[in-house]
Design an enzyme around this catalytic site. Structure first.
Site, PDB file in Angstrom:
ATOM      1  N   ASP A  39      59.778 -21.143 -69.002  1.00 30.92           N
ATOM      2  CA  ASP A  39      58.373 -20.875 -68.696  1.00 30.92           C
ATOM      3  C   ASP A  39      58.131 -20.603 -67.217  1.00 30.92           C
ATOM      4  OD1 ASP A  39      57.317 -24.320 -69.329  1.00 30.92           O
ATOM      5  OD2 ASP A  39      58.745 -23.488 -67.924  1.00 30.92           O
TER       6      ASP A  39
HETATM    7  C1  GLC Z   1      60.435 -27.834 -69.379  1.00 33.98           C
HETATM    8  C2  GLC Z   1      59.224 -27.600 -70.204  1.00 33.98           C
HETATM    9  C3  GLC Z   1      59.519 -26.622 -71.329  1.00 33.98           C
HETATM   10  C4  GLC Z   1      60.150 -25.367 -70.762  1.00 33.98           C
HETATM   11  C5  GLC Z   1      61.371 -25.712 -69.952  1.00 33.98           C
HETATM   12  C6  GLC Z   1      62.010 -24.505 -69.276  1.00 33.98           C
HETATM   13  O1  GLC Z   1      61.386 -28.533 -70.127  1.00 33.98           O
HETATM   14  O2  GLC Z   1      58.758 -28.804 -70.749  1.00 33.98           O
HETATM   15  O3  GLC Z   1      58.328 -26.302 -71.970  1.00 33.98           O
HETATM   16  O4  GLC Z   1      60.481 -24.528 -71.807  1.00 33.98           O
HETATM   17  O5  GLC Z   1      60.999 -26.614 -68.941  1.00 33.98           O
HETATM   18  O6  GLC Z   1      61.195 -23.851 -68.396  1.00 33.98           O
END
Ligand code: GLC
Length: 670
Positions: A361
């Site tokens: 994300d």
């Molecule tokens: C964190 C977040 C998750 C995301 C990941 C990679 O674990 O909680 O939602 O996909 O980071 O960015």
């Protein structure tokens, strides 16, 4: 409730005082730090004498008559404190390590009328002889008023009640952990798989990314839809009923168009689009959220064989003005809606549009970008769905066509020469290509090309070898390399981290098990195990000064080799790593996984192992499994006996009526 045992471990008698103390925050916890006007004027405490006991009451004034905090104990109290300033003393220059008020025999019996409220109780336990112990039970609770709280308080003053409750708790853990127990030649693997990893999976399932040392929970974020959909995968064998109910909750955040919300608040059941709302010019959905639950639903059905679940109905998240759902549909329809969303939400190469981001994300590209991750997750979800439809004897032609279409687009556009690219930008520029200066190769682009089944055998091997060459370090596999060296608004969040940290070239652990699963799918048990062992926290004791995280919990990230603090771990407890490492260890390396008709036992282990043993409870039957590896292969089942009789293939059909089944597997060429 705390059951405290105080023992005199010295060889002389000792006079002992016990002063349990805690500090309150206002229910609007964030404002405790930001509003120094309202909060301190509203916090109040009172003491209520209860025979020889004392019950300390605390409340923000507006909750005095509705929500009362109370703190008490099961031993006589001679004095108390509720004002932090008085407890620490010296106008709060006193410290928690050495509170000035403890230099006196008694506390000041102050009932705080404002300011920072605490609760401290003075117990003089008398003289304890060498080796002698005392039990002190403390209770912190909340009730509408003191009378309503009394029965609870009286119950937990009774040591027998406390003991019984603790026994119940340990019976729960015994039962939860007995779902699967393993005995391999690796003691660190046994320790993590038998206790710590499934324990962490329970915690992530329960709390997900809601509230932790690293996330604020309420206000900042809530339960992540994609996070929880993955957490649930690991607890399905031990708690299928819980998983079923939770999957329905998660599906109620899917929208009518098939996509899903990003977070939800479990107290209000409100969904949110999460960080995507911060950028008006970017899409307000994530391209992967809605696809994860398909893996959960099919895993639940394989475990429980409860196909009626597919007909249960769950509302979509869209609501009318009164807040009532606009539409409800069967679980089966929810799956189809999700797949169809991705099937039609595609960009210039026919690959899924990225939305605001996918699983990673922090990569937030301009509108029109395409995500290979979501293409692969869609491929994996389709594979699972097609297998389910086949099992149900339903037509799969349309979904096979969808799968083949996406596979050929990936194979046509995404191969970069030695590995697969990760995204296409809005103008078609690849991200995760040797042509880029930074982020040339991304781990998920390779492992997921294997998990989706889209990569040909040759490309799959080459892509995974590129991972080993370009991304592996002694502390784990990096998410991508090289790290972006400077903020670049074209890529968003990822470039806010220095090279080597988190998603920017750090060892982000959650995707590490995906690489291990990919290696087991390709039959390379030696490499899968090397990847497994290098991040097993149970092997970190000797590195703890560098590693800094608990040596029994998977953290979320470890700083990568571009960072001067290479090897330092952060964000323990709440990481999808727990769920995927548990699945990897039990289902892919040891190879014991539920299928619609039974238990598959198809290990992919290090060739040096002579074998291993495991017990697995499945649909009410305990399977005692012994695997021998006389030829020292990584993969391949040559010979299987079930209850002494020769069986065909590595699928052990689900038994009905029996309580125990003995399975003997001899590995070799299948
Ligand atoms: C964190 C977040 C998750 C995301 C990941 C990679 O674990 O909680 O939602 O996909 O980071 O960015």
């Amino acid at each position: 409730m705390r059951d405290i045992k105080i023992t005199n471990i010295s060889d002389k008698p000792q006079e002992v005082d016990a002063i349990p103390v805690l500090e309150y925050t206002h229910p609007r916890a964030l404002q405790q730090y930001t509003n120094a006007d309202w909060i301190p004027q509203t916090m109040q405490s009172k003491a209520s004498k209860d025979g020889e006991y004392v019950i300390l009451l605390q409340y923000p004034f507006m909750f005095r008559d509705t929500k009362l905090n109370y703190f008490t104990s099961n031993m006589p109290v001679s004095s108390f404190e509720t004002d932090r300033k008085k407890f620490l003393g010296d106008n709060e220059y006193g410290t928690w390590a050495d509170p000035v008020s403890l230099q006196d025999d008694e506390l000041s019996n102050t009932e705080a009328l404002r300011g920072d409220n605490i609760a401290a109780l003075m117990h003089h336990l008398g003289t304890l002889a060498s080796g002698q112990s005392r039990q002190l039970i403390t209770l912190l609770g909340q009730g509408p008023n003191l009378d309503a709280a009394r029965p609870v308080i009286e119950r937990w003053r009774n040591p027998e009640e406390v003991e019984e409750a603790l026994e119940e708790l340990s019976a729960f853990w015994d039962s939860y952990l007995s779902t699967m127990q393993v005995n391999t030649p690796d003691s660190a693997m046994n320790a993590i798989l038998n206790v710590h990893n499934p324990h962490q999976c329970f915690i992530t399932r329960t709390w997900s990314r809601y509230l932790s040392y690293y996330q604020l929970g309420l206000g900042a974020r809530g339960i992540g839809i994609r996070d929880s959909s993955q957490d649930v995968l690991a607890i399905i064998p031990a708690m299928p009923e819980d998983a079923k109910a939770f999957l329905k909750t998660l599906l109620s955040f899917q929208k009518q168009n098939g996509s899903a919300m990003h977070f939800f608040n479990p107290l209000t059941m409100e969904g949110s689009e999460g960080d995507s709302l911060e950028r008006e010019d970017r899409p307000h959905y994530y391209s992967d959220d809605h696809l994860w639950s398909i893996l959960g639903i099919t895993a639940y059905l394989k475990e429980a064989g409860d196909f009626a679940f597919l007909d249960e109905t769950v509302p979509f998240y869209d609501k009318d003005k009164q807040g009532n759902p606009l539409e409800s549909a069967s679980i089966l329809e929810h799956i189809q809606r999700g797949l169809n969303f991705t099937r039609s939400d595609i960009g210039a190469h026919g690959l899924p549009l990225l939305g605001f981001a996918d699983w990673n994300d922090t990569i937030n590209l301009a509108k029109g970008a395409e995500s290979l991750f979501s293409a692969h997750l869609y491929g994996r979800a389709l594979t699972e769905f097609i297998a389910l439809l086949e099992h149900l004897g339903k037509d799969t032609a349309g979904w096979r066509k969808a799968y083949d279409e996406m596979k050929s687009r990936v194979e046509q556009h995404a191969w970069d020469g030695e590995w697969y690219v990760m995204y296409f930008d809005h103008d078609g520029t690849p991200v995760g290509s040797h042509k880029n200066q930074f982020g040339q190769i991304h781990l998920n682009g390779q492992s997921w090309a294997v998990l989706s089944g889209f990569a040909s055998q040759a490309r799959a091997r080459q892509a995974m070898d590129s991972v080993y060459k370009r991304l592996n370090t002694k502390y784990g596999i990096k998410l991508s390399t090289p790290g972006y060296n400077g903020f670049d608004p074209r890529y968003g969040g990822v470039t806010t981290y220095p090279p080597g940290a988190k998603e920017n070239g750090g060892i982000f652990l959650h995707p590490n098990p995906w690489a291990m699963i990919a290696e087991t799918m390709l039959g390379n048990g030696d490499r899968a195990y090397e990847y497994y062992s290098q991040i097993n926290p149970a092997g970190k004791n000797d590195l703890i000064d560098l590693y800094e995280s608990e040596p029994y919990v998977y953290p979320q990230n470890i700083l990568g080799d571009e960072h001067p603090q290479f090897g330092l771990a952060r964000n323990s407890w709440l990481s999808g790593t727990a769920s995927w490492m548990y699945q990897t260890g039990t289902q892919w390396i040891l190879g014991i996984r539920a299928e619609y008709d039974g238990l598959r036992v198809d290990p992919c282990i290090p060739s040096k192992w002579d074998g291993f043993k495991a017990t697995r409870k499945y649909r009410g039957v305990t399977y005692y499994i012994t695997v021998n590896n006389p030829k020292h292969v990584c993969k391949g089942v040559a010979h299987v006996t079930v209850n002494g009789g020769r069986a065909e293939g590595s699928l052990i059909r689900a038994e009905r009526g029996a309580s125990e089944v003995n399975v003997q597997i001899t590995m070799g060429s299948s």
